[in-house]
Write a protein that holds these residues in place. Structure first.
Motif, PDB file in Angstrom:
ATOM      1  N   SER A  13       0.809  -1.215   0.000  1.00 42.57           N
ATOM      2  CA  SER A  13       0.000   0.000   0.000  1.00 42.57           C
ATOM      3  C   SER A  13       0.848   1.274   0.000  1.00 42.57           C
ATOM      4  CB  SER A  13      -0.880  -0.025   1.252  1.00 42.57           C
ATOM      5  OG  SER A  13      -1.640   1.136   1.320  1.00 42.57           O
ATOM      6  N   LYS A  17       2.419   2.677  -6.641  1.00 35.87           N
ATOM      7  CA  LYS A  17       2.040   1.850  -7.795  1.00 35.87           C
ATOM      8  C   LYS A  17       1.127   2.595  -8.764  1.00 35.87           C
ATOM      9  CE  LYS A  17      -0.110  -1.200  -5.370  1.00 35.87           C
ATOM     10  NZ  LYS A  17       0.039  -0.555  -4.048  1.00 35.87           N
ATOM     11  N   SER A  35      -6.230  -2.459 -10.381  1.00 34.31           N
ATOM     12  CA  SER A  35      -7.012  -3.632  -9.937  1.00 34.31           C
ATOM     13  C   SER A  35      -7.528  -3.448  -8.514  1.00 34.31           C
ATOM     14  CB  SER A  35      -6.177  -4.907 -10.046  1.00 34.31           C
ATOM     15  OG  SER A  35      -5.075  -4.865  -9.168  1.00 34.31           O
ATOM     16  N   GLY A  36      -6.783  -2.690  -7.679  1.00 30.81           N
ATOM     17  CA  GLY A  36      -7.233  -2.438  -6.317  1.00 30.81           C
ATOM     18  C   GLY A  36      -8.592  -1.748  -6.289  1.00 30.81           C
ATOM     19  N   ARG A  40     -11.820  -2.552  -4.029  1.00 35.96           N
ATOM     20  CA  ARG A  40     -12.438  -1.500  -3.208  1.00 35.96           C
ATOM     21  C   ARG A  40     -13.913  -1.320  -3.588  1.00 35.96           C
ATOM     22  NH1 ARG A  40      -8.939   2.306  -0.642  1.00 35.96           N
ATOM     23  NH2 ARG A  40      -6.766   1.645  -0.767  1.00 35.96           N
ATOM     24  N   SER A  96      -9.249  -5.474   1.509  1.00 35.03           N
ATOM     25  CA  SER A  96      -8.265  -6.475   1.896  1.00 35.03           C
ATOM     26  C   SER A  96      -8.961  -7.720   2.468  1.00 35.03           C
ATOM     27  CB  SER A  96      -7.299  -5.868   2.914  1.00 35.03           C
ATOM     28  OG  SER A  96      -6.291  -6.778   3.241  1.00 35.03           O
ATOM     29  N   ALA A  99     -10.659  -9.562  -0.392  1.00 39.53           N
ATOM     30  CA  ALA A  99      -9.650 -10.029  -1.351  1.00 39.53           C
ATOM     31  C   ALA A  99      -9.032 -11.353  -0.926  1.00 39.53           C
ATOM     32  CB  ALA A  99      -8.550  -8.976  -1.512  1.00 39.53           C
ATOM     33  N   ARG A 105     -11.951 -13.432  -5.758  1.00 40.00           N
ATOM     34  CA  ARG A 105     -10.837 -13.249  -6.705  1.00 40.00           C
ATOM     35  C   ARG A 105     -11.194 -13.871  -8.052  1.00 40.00           C
ATOM     36  NH1 ARG A 105      -6.901 -10.949  -3.797  1.00 40.00           N
ATOM     37  NH2 ARG A 105      -5.734 -10.720  -5.719  1.00 40.00           N
ATOM     38  N   ARG A 126      -1.669  -6.530  -6.521  1.00 40.83           N
ATOM     39  CA  ARG A 126      -0.901  -7.419  -5.655  1.00 40.83           C
ATOM     40  C   ARG A 126      -0.504  -8.709  -6.374  1.00 40.83           C
ATOM     41  NH1 ARG A 126      -2.229  -3.392  -3.723  1.00 40.83           N
ATOM     42  NH2 ARG A 126      -2.390  -2.731  -1.561  1.00 40.83           N
ATOM     43  N   ASP A 127      -1.323  -9.102  -7.364  1.00 39.25           N
ATOM     44  CA  ASP A 127      -1.108 -10.389  -8.043  1.00 39.25           C
ATOM     45  C   ASP A 127      -1.124 -10.235  -9.556  1.00 39.25           C
ATOM     46  OD1 ASP A 127      -3.783  -9.734  -8.332  1.00 39.25           O
ATOM     47  OD2 ASP A 127      -4.476 -11.810  -8.188  1.00 39.25           O
ATOM     48  N   MET A 128      -0.736  -9.052 -10.050  1.00 39.74           N
ATOM     49  CA  MET A 128      -0.742  -8.844 -11.506  1.00 39.74           C
ATOM     50  C   MET A 128       0.275  -9.774 -12.171  1.00 39.74           C
ATOM     51  SD  MET A 128      -3.105  -6.671 -11.998  1.00 39.74           S
ATOM     52  CE  MET A 128      -3.851  -7.573 -10.677  1.00 39.74           C
ATOM     53  N   ARG A 153       0.838   8.827   2.378  1.00 43.70           N
ATOM     54  CA  ARG A 153      -0.621   8.774   2.581  1.00 43.70           C
ATOM     55  C   ARG A 153      -1.087   9.987   3.391  1.00 43.70           C
ATOM     56  NH1 ARG A 153      -2.007   6.094  -0.930  1.00 43.70           N
ATOM     57  NH2 ARG A 153      -2.814   3.965  -0.875  1.00 43.70           N
ATOM     58  N   ARG A 176      -2.566  -3.959   7.009  1.00 44.09           N
ATOM     59  CA  ARG A 176      -3.120  -4.389   5.714  1.00 44.09           C
ATOM     60  C   ARG A 176      -2.052  -5.121   4.887  1.00 44.09           C
ATOM     61  NH1 ARG A 176      -4.746  -1.508   0.967  1.00 44.09           N
ATOM     62  NH2 ARG A 176      -4.514   0.540   1.919  1.00 44.09           N
ATOM     63  N   ASP A 180      -2.216  -8.935   3.520  1.00 47.04           N
ATOM     64  CA  ASP A 180      -2.075  -9.231   2.087  1.00 47.04           C
ATOM     65  C   ASP A 180      -0.928 -10.209   1.818  1.00 47.04           C
ATOM     66  OD1 ASP A 180      -4.208  -7.560   1.578  1.00 47.04           O
ATOM     67  OD2 ASP A 180      -3.012  -5.874   0.845  1.00 47.04           O
ATOM     68  N   ARG A 183      -2.045 -14.066   3.414  1.00 47.34           N
ATOM     69  CA  ARG A 183      -3.206 -14.847   2.959  1.00 47.34           C
ATOM     70  C   ARG A 183      -2.731 -15.975   2.055  1.00 47.34           C
ATOM     71  NH1 ARG A 183      -5.187  -9.887  -0.732  1.00 47.34           N
ATOM     72  NH2 ARG A 183      -3.880 -10.336  -2.545  1.00 47.34           N
TER      73      ARG A 183
HETATM   74  O1  CDP Z   1      -3.910   1.941  -2.852  1.00 42.87           O
HETATM   75  P1  CDP Z   1      -3.456   0.798  -1.994  1.00 42.87           P
HETATM   76  O2  CDP Z   1      -2.147   0.255  -2.469  1.00 42.87           O
HETATM   77  O3  CDP Z   1      -3.469   1.098  -0.549  1.00 42.87           O
HETATM   78  O4  CDP Z   1      -4.531  -0.367  -2.156  1.00 42.87           O
HETATM   79  P2  CDP Z   1      -5.224  -0.934  -3.468  1.00 42.87           P
HETATM   80  O5  CDP Z   1      -4.225  -1.261  -4.509  1.00 42.87           O
HETATM   81  O6  CDP Z   1      -6.337  -0.035  -3.856  1.00 42.87           O
HETATM   82  O7  CDP Z   1      -5.817  -2.329  -2.923  1.00 42.87           O
HETATM   83  C1  CDP Z   1      -6.723  -2.415  -1.836  1.00 42.87           C
HETATM   84  C2  CDP Z   1      -6.709  -3.854  -1.327  1.00 42.87           C
HETATM   85  O8  CDP Z   1      -7.219  -4.699  -2.349  1.00 42.87           O
HETATM   86  C3  CDP Z   1      -5.326  -4.403  -1.006  1.00 42.87           C
HETATM   87  O9  CDP Z   1      -4.949  -4.197   0.348  1.00 42.87           O
HETATM   88  C4  CDP Z   1      -5.451  -5.888  -1.329  1.00 42.87           C
HETATM   89  O10 CDP Z   1      -5.907  -6.647  -0.224  1.00 42.87           O
HETATM   90  C5  CDP Z   1      -6.536  -5.939  -2.392  1.00 42.87           C
HETATM   91  N1  CDP Z   1      -5.979  -6.185  -3.728  1.00 42.87           N
HETATM   92  C6  CDP Z   1      -5.692  -7.492  -4.072  1.00 42.87           C
HETATM   93  O11 CDP Z   1      -5.844  -8.397  -3.263  1.00 42.87           O
HETATM   94  N2  CDP Z   1      -5.238  -7.786  -5.314  1.00 42.87           N
HETATM   95  C7  CDP Z   1      -5.028  -6.824  -6.214  1.00 42.87           C
HETATM   96  N3  CDP Z   1      -4.586  -7.145  -7.425  1.00 42.87           N
HETATM   97  C8  CDP Z   1      -5.283  -5.483  -5.869  1.00 42.87           C
HETATM   98  C9  CDP Z   1      -5.751  -5.191  -4.606  1.00 42.87           C
END
Ligand code: CDP
Ligand code: CDP
Length: 224
Positions: A13, A17, A35-36, A40, A96, A99, A105, A126-128, A153, A176, A180, A183
């Motif tokens: 986080s 990114k 993707s986040g 959300r 989170s 997710a 997913r 997170r998993d791209m 932040r 968080r 992540d 898991r």
């Molecule tokens: O902006 P930030 O990096 O804080 O979070 P985000 O990218 O908007 O993602 C929010 C939450 O979604 C993350 O804490 C992950 O748990 C989940 N997420 C995920 O599991 N897989 C992704 N490809 C993107 C987000």
């Protein structure tokens, strides 16, 4: 076979990114996937339907039929602009939580792949690199120290980088990230074939240039 026009950017986080991925996409004239935002949006949509974030089947149904339209900077959920509403840390925590549910997913997988256009795609999350685009030509693990990420932040939401509110941001971010990483499904991890980019002491411009350089290098190797 490698996907020559996909760059996958994963990381914790507030590592930068989204900012870096959107800039790289603009430089290349490619599409961009946040993707986040889909996680959300699913958390927010479920909450508004009074669905418990632990109810895997019901949340997965929400994910499968998200009534969302991305329109420039606007994010329309059922016609209402929720671009701000999905950015709160409470919704981030909800994202989170949901997710970690495999059915959720799975319900979002194809939707993410549909962002790929002929031009190309920069995807962040997170998993791209591990699940959604494992064949990406270029994979980046973008990170920064927890302290610096919390400071970024804090600046984004206009609070001081010290005191109780700041400590709360720092501990929320760390909690968080930990969830992540731990898991069992699609955990946040640095893949062996990903470039490590620590932006703790790098500007956005430097990070963007580094990603573009690595992409060109990776392509040169692919084309050999
Ligand atoms: O902006 P930030 O990096 O804080 O979070 P985000 O990218 O908007 O993602 C929010 C939450 O979604 C993350 O804490 C992950 O748990 C989940 N997420 C995920 O599991 N897989 C992704 N490809 C993107 C987000
Ligand atoms: O998408 P993610 O949660 O990883 O982070 P972000 O929302 O793109 O970036 C968080 C904040 O850090 C933004 O305000 C960026 O402008 C800032 N940032 C920075 O100051 N220096 C960097 N090298 C990268 C991001």
């Amino acid at each position: 076979r490698k996907m020559q026009k996909v760059i996958a950017i994963d990381g914790p986080s507030a590592s930068g990114k989204g900012t870096v991925a959107a800039r790289v996409a603009a430089e290349l004239g490619w599409a961009y996937l946040d993707s986040g935002a889909l996680y959300r949006l699913t958390a927010l949509f479920a909450q508004r339907q009074h669905i418990d974030w632990n109810d895997e089947t019901a949340v997965a149904q929400c994910a499968g039929c998200l009534p969302v339209v991305f329109d420039g900077g606007r994010v329309l959920l059922d016609g209402e602009d929720v671009a701000q509403a999905i950015r709160t840390e409470a919704v981030g925590m909800g994202a989170s939580a949901i997710a970690a549910l495999p059915k959720v997913r799975a319900a979002l997988l194809q939707r993410q792949r549909d962002f790929l256009t002929e031009q190309g795609l920069v995807a962040d999350g997170r998993d791209m690199g591990s699940v959604v685009f494992p064949q990406a030509a270029c994979k980046i693990f973008l990170t920064a120290s927890a302290q610096i990420r919390a400071e970024r932040r804090a600046k984004q939401i206009g609070i001081a980088c010290e005191g109780v509110a700041f400590e709360r941001i720092l501990s929320d971010i760390m909690a968080r990230d930990e969830a992540d990483r731990r898991r069992s499904v699609a955990p946040l991890q640095q893949l062996p074939d990903a470039h490590l980019l620590d932006t703790s002491h790098r500007t956005i411009d430097e990070a963007v240039r580094q990603v573009l350089d690595w992409y060109r290098e990776d392509c040169a190797v692919l084309c050999k």
